[in-house]
Scaffold this active site. Structure first.
Site, PDB file in Angstrom:
ATOM      1  N   ILE A  14       0.819  -1.194  -0.064  1.00 40.53           N
ATOM      2  CA  ILE A  14      -0.091   0.126  -0.083  1.00 40.53           C
ATOM      3  C   ILE A  14       1.144   1.359  -0.115  1.00 40.53           C
ATOM      4  CG2 ILE A  14      -0.316   0.295   2.619  1.00 40.53           C
ATOM      5  CD1 ILE A  14      -2.915   0.675  -0.520  1.00 40.53           C
ATOM      6  N   SER A  36      11.961   0.789   6.736  1.00 40.29           N
ATOM      7  CA  SER A  36      11.501  -0.380   6.370  1.00 40.29           C
ATOM      8  C   SER A  36      12.873  -1.544   6.319  1.00 40.29           C
ATOM      9  CB  SER A  36      10.969  -0.246   4.600  1.00 40.29           C
ATOM     10  OG  SER A  36      10.153  -1.309   4.610  1.00 40.29           O
ATOM     11  N   ARG A  37      12.567  -2.691   6.834  1.00 42.26           N
ATOM     12  CA  ARG A  37      13.584  -3.702   7.064  1.00 42.26           C
ATOM     13  C   ARG A  37      14.250  -3.986   5.835  1.00 42.26           C
ATOM     14  NH1 ARG A  37       9.742  -7.597  10.117  1.00 42.26           N
ATOM     15  NH2 ARG A  37       9.041  -7.169   7.949  1.00 42.26           N
ATOM     16  N   LYS A  90      -5.290   1.877   7.843  1.00 37.51           N
ATOM     17  CA  LYS A  90      -6.417   1.179   8.431  1.00 37.51           C
ATOM     18  C   LYS A  90      -5.935  -0.436   8.586  1.00 37.51           C
ATOM     19  CE  LYS A  90      -8.148  -1.538   5.745  1.00 37.51           C
ATOM     20  NZ  LYS A  90      -7.732  -2.671   5.002  1.00 37.51           N
ATOM     21  N   ASP A 168      -9.833  -7.523   6.827  1.00 40.45           N
ATOM     22  CA  ASP A 168      -8.922  -6.623   6.419  1.00 40.45           C
ATOM     23  C   ASP A 168      -9.348  -5.617   5.220  1.00 40.45           C
ATOM     24  OD1 ASP A 168      -6.173  -5.308   6.342  1.00 40.45           O
ATOM     25  OD2 ASP A 168      -6.748  -6.080   4.118  1.00 40.45           O
TER      26      ASP A 168
HETATM   27  P1  NAP Z   1       2.692  -5.229   3.210  1.00 43.86           P
HETATM   28  O1  NAP Z   1       2.580  -5.477   1.622  1.00 43.86           O
HETATM   29  O2  NAP Z   1       2.779  -6.575   3.714  1.00 43.86           O
HETATM   30  O3  NAP Z   1       3.451  -4.172   3.633  1.00 43.86           O
HETATM   31  C1  NAP Z   1       3.795  -4.021   4.807  1.00 43.86           C
HETATM   32  C2  NAP Z   1       5.020  -3.590   5.132  1.00 43.86           C
HETATM   33  O4  NAP Z   1       5.327  -3.440   6.452  1.00 43.86           O
HETATM   34  C3  NAP Z   1       6.039  -4.786   4.797  1.00 43.86           C
HETATM   35  O5  NAP Z   1       6.656  -4.669   3.317  1.00 43.86           O
HETATM   36  C4  NAP Z   1       7.207  -4.615   5.763  1.00 43.86           C
HETATM   37  O6  NAP Z   1       8.150  -4.059   5.108  1.00 43.86           O
HETATM   38  C5  NAP Z   1       6.547  -3.897   6.823  1.00 43.86           C
HETATM   39  N1  NAP Z   1       6.705  -4.567   8.314  1.00 43.86           N
HETATM   40  C6  NAP Z   1       6.852  -4.307   9.477  1.00 43.86           C
HETATM   41  N2  NAP Z   1       6.597  -5.089  10.357  1.00 43.86           N
HETATM   42  C7  NAP Z   1       6.230  -6.169   9.685  1.00 43.86           C
HETATM   43  C8  NAP Z   1       5.590  -7.403  10.128  1.00 43.86           C
HETATM   44  N3  NAP Z   1       6.040  -7.851  11.416  1.00 43.86           N
HETATM   45  N4  NAP Z   1       5.176  -8.238   9.288  1.00 43.86           N
HETATM   46  C9  NAP Z   1       4.973  -7.793   8.008  1.00 43.86           C
HETATM   47  N5  NAP Z   1       5.409  -6.753   7.523  1.00 43.86           N
HETATM   48  C10 NAP Z   1       6.070  -5.863   8.624  1.00 43.86           C
HETATM   49  O7  NAP Z   1       1.225  -4.958   3.623  1.00 43.86           O
HETATM   50  P2  NAP Z   1      -0.005  -3.824   2.740  1.00 43.86           P
HETATM   51  O8  NAP Z   1      -0.706  -4.585   1.964  1.00 43.86           O
HETATM   52  O9  NAP Z   1       1.104  -2.615   2.431  1.00 43.86           O
HETATM   53  O10 NAP Z   1      -0.711  -3.454   4.125  1.00 43.86           O
HETATM   54  C11 NAP Z   1      -0.203  -2.668   5.110  1.00 43.86           C
HETATM   55  C12 NAP Z   1      -1.350  -1.927   5.811  1.00 43.86           C
HETATM   56  O11 NAP Z   1      -2.074  -1.171   4.819  1.00 43.86           O
HETATM   57  C13 NAP Z   1      -2.285  -2.956   6.289  1.00 43.86           C
HETATM   58  O12 NAP Z   1      -2.818  -2.707   7.634  1.00 43.86           O
HETATM   59  C14 NAP Z   1      -3.465  -3.001   5.262  1.00 43.86           C
HETATM   60  O13 NAP Z   1      -4.802  -3.230   5.893  1.00 43.86           O
HETATM   61  C15 NAP Z   1      -3.556  -1.477   4.810  1.00 43.86           C
HETATM   62  N6  NAP Z   1      -4.024  -1.407   3.481  1.00 43.86           N
HETATM   63  C16 NAP Z   1      -3.657  -2.314   2.494  1.00 43.86           C
HETATM   64  C17 NAP Z   1      -4.295  -2.138   1.151  1.00 43.86           C
HETATM   65  C18 NAP Z   1      -3.718  -3.187   0.185  1.00 43.86           C
HETATM   66  O14 NAP Z   1      -4.332  -3.194  -0.876  1.00 43.86           O
HETATM   67  N7  NAP Z   1      -2.610  -3.791   0.148  1.00 43.86           N
HETATM   68  C19 NAP Z   1      -5.063  -1.268   0.974  1.00 43.86           C
HETATM   69  C20 NAP Z   1      -5.607  -0.236   1.897  1.00 43.86           C
HETATM   70  C21 NAP Z   1      -4.609  -0.627   3.237  1.00 43.86           C
HETATM   71  P3  NAP Z   1       9.781  -4.550   5.668  1.00 43.86           P
HETATM   72  O15 NAP Z   1      10.004  -5.988   5.486  1.00 43.86           O
HETATM   73  O16 NAP Z   1      10.670  -3.999   4.719  1.00 43.86           O
HETATM   74  O17 NAP Z   1       9.914  -3.922   7.074  1.00 43.86           O
END
Ligand code: NAP
Length: 310
Positions: A14, A36-37, A90, A168
């Site tokens: 996101i 970011s890690r 969110k 989610d």
């Molecule tokens: P994601 O692709 O998994 O990205 C989250 C990032 O956070 C990871 O790439 C990771 O980056 C970091 N991170 C830090 N601690 C972590 C842990 N313990 N486990 C996993 N990742 C960790 O997730 P996302 O889809 O972007 O979603 C993140 C948030 O945005 C969620 O709450 C989701 O509900 C919300 N959201 C997502 C979307 C969507 O379409 N994907 C839409 C709206 C809102 P590093 O490994 O580099 O630290």
């Protein structure tokens, strides 16, 4: 005034898809660092953790947390303690009650806490709210059905406790519902469907009502292949109102009122800049409380195990 110096934490899906372009097009705010890690951006200061970032760049004004919900509370507390404004993706947290101490901390430090609900910034949401202020709803049907393998590949956190599973995306529908209806709603029945190998539901059937007895049915499903469905249909005393494509489109008895491309995040960042300018916070936990209610009231059904790859 000089722009707000923003750091983003959690450079995942996101952050890349929505936050980076929205920040770039918002006056009054600029991205100056990433924590970011496993990911970085060319030309932007990078740190492996928020704590390292806070120590190295004390002149940061604001932090956008794009990490999974399970790790966000501790990050928000660190950022607020360091005197930063905080934007939460969110859902605002992994529990309902962890947010109140953050709200108190923001009030104490005089900083902004913004718990975002991106779907509320979809173009059809405010017009639907206005329509329903004039025309009484008689029934509501929500279908929020998507393919988890397409939209959340490899996101193990979504299946862990606090990751919400199908809630989610489903919480986005609840964030719209709770904005557009004229009265508060409450859950009356819930069926949750948990894969045998996962800690979060893959589907949920929910019934809500309100003080006037409005019937509201919501079906959330992560197993939808083919066309994806993010629709809310509301029978009213003036005909059928349909929000589709997650709130990008609005139809009245089939006639298009609004047909726009999805564009939610620029509105989020404009609101964040405005809140900071006014010294205000914006935190509404209602959608998260409904999800918590579903876990309280919902009957748990075990369904076949889920594997990320078929
Ligand atoms: P994601 O692709 O998994 O990205 C989250 C990032 O956070 C990871 O790439 C990771 O980056 C970091 N991170 C830090 N601690 C972590 C842990 N313990 N486990 C996993 N990742 C960790 O997730 P996302 O889809 O972007 O979603 C993140 C948030 O945005 C969620 O709450 C989701 O509900 C919300 N959201 C997502 C979307 C969507 O379409 N994907 C839409 C709206 C809102 P590093 O490994 O580099 O630290």
């Amino acid at each position: 005034m000089s722009p707000i110096r923003l750091a983003l934490v959690g450079l995942g899906k996101i952050a890349r898809d929505q936050h980076l372009p929205a920040i770039a097009q918002t006056p009054g705010i600029e991205l100056v660092a990433i924590a970011s890690r496993n990911a970085a951006l060319d030309g932007i200061a990078h740190y492996a953790s928020l704590d390292e970032l806070l120590a190295a760049m004390p002149d940061i004004d604001a932090i956008a947390l794009c990490t999974p919900p399970q790790v966000r509370r501790a990050q928000a507390a660190s950022a607020l303690q360091a005197g930063k404004h905080v934007l939460l993706e969110k859902p605002p947290g992994a529990t309902v009650s962890e947010i109140a101490p953050l709200v108190a901390m923001a009030a104490q430090t005089g900083k902004t806490l913004f718990a975002t609900w991106h779907s509320r910034f979809a173009p059809a949401v405010e017009p639907a709210h206005e329509f329903l202020a004039e025309h009484a709803p008689r029934s509501v049907t929500i279908e929020w059905k998507e393919d988890v393998r397409v939209w959340h590949p490899g996101q193990d956190w979504i299946w862990e406790p606090g990751g919400l599973g199908v809630f989610d995306p489903g919480i986005n529908a609840l964030s719209i519902l709770t904005r557009i209806l004229p009265r508060e709603v409450f859950l009356t029945k819930a069926e949750l469907f948990f894969p045998a190998n996962r800690a979060a539901p893959i589907a949920a059937d929910l019934d809500f009502s309100d003080a006037a007895g409005l019937p509201i049915r919501a079906e959330f499903d992560f197993r939808q292949t083919g066309p994806q469905t993010w629709d809310i249909r509301i029978e009213t005393d003036a005909g059928l109102l349909t929000l589709s494509s997650g709130g990008a489109q609005l139809f009245h008895d089939g006639r298009p009122l609004i047909v726009e491309k999805e564009a939610e995040y620029p509105g989020i960042y404009r609101h964040f800049v405005d809140l900071i300018g006014r010294g205000a916070s914006d935190v509404d936990l209602t959608p998260l409380a409904h999800v918590a209610d579903a876990f309280l009231l919902g009957r748990r059904n075990i369904v076949e195990p889920f594997e990320d790859t078929q």
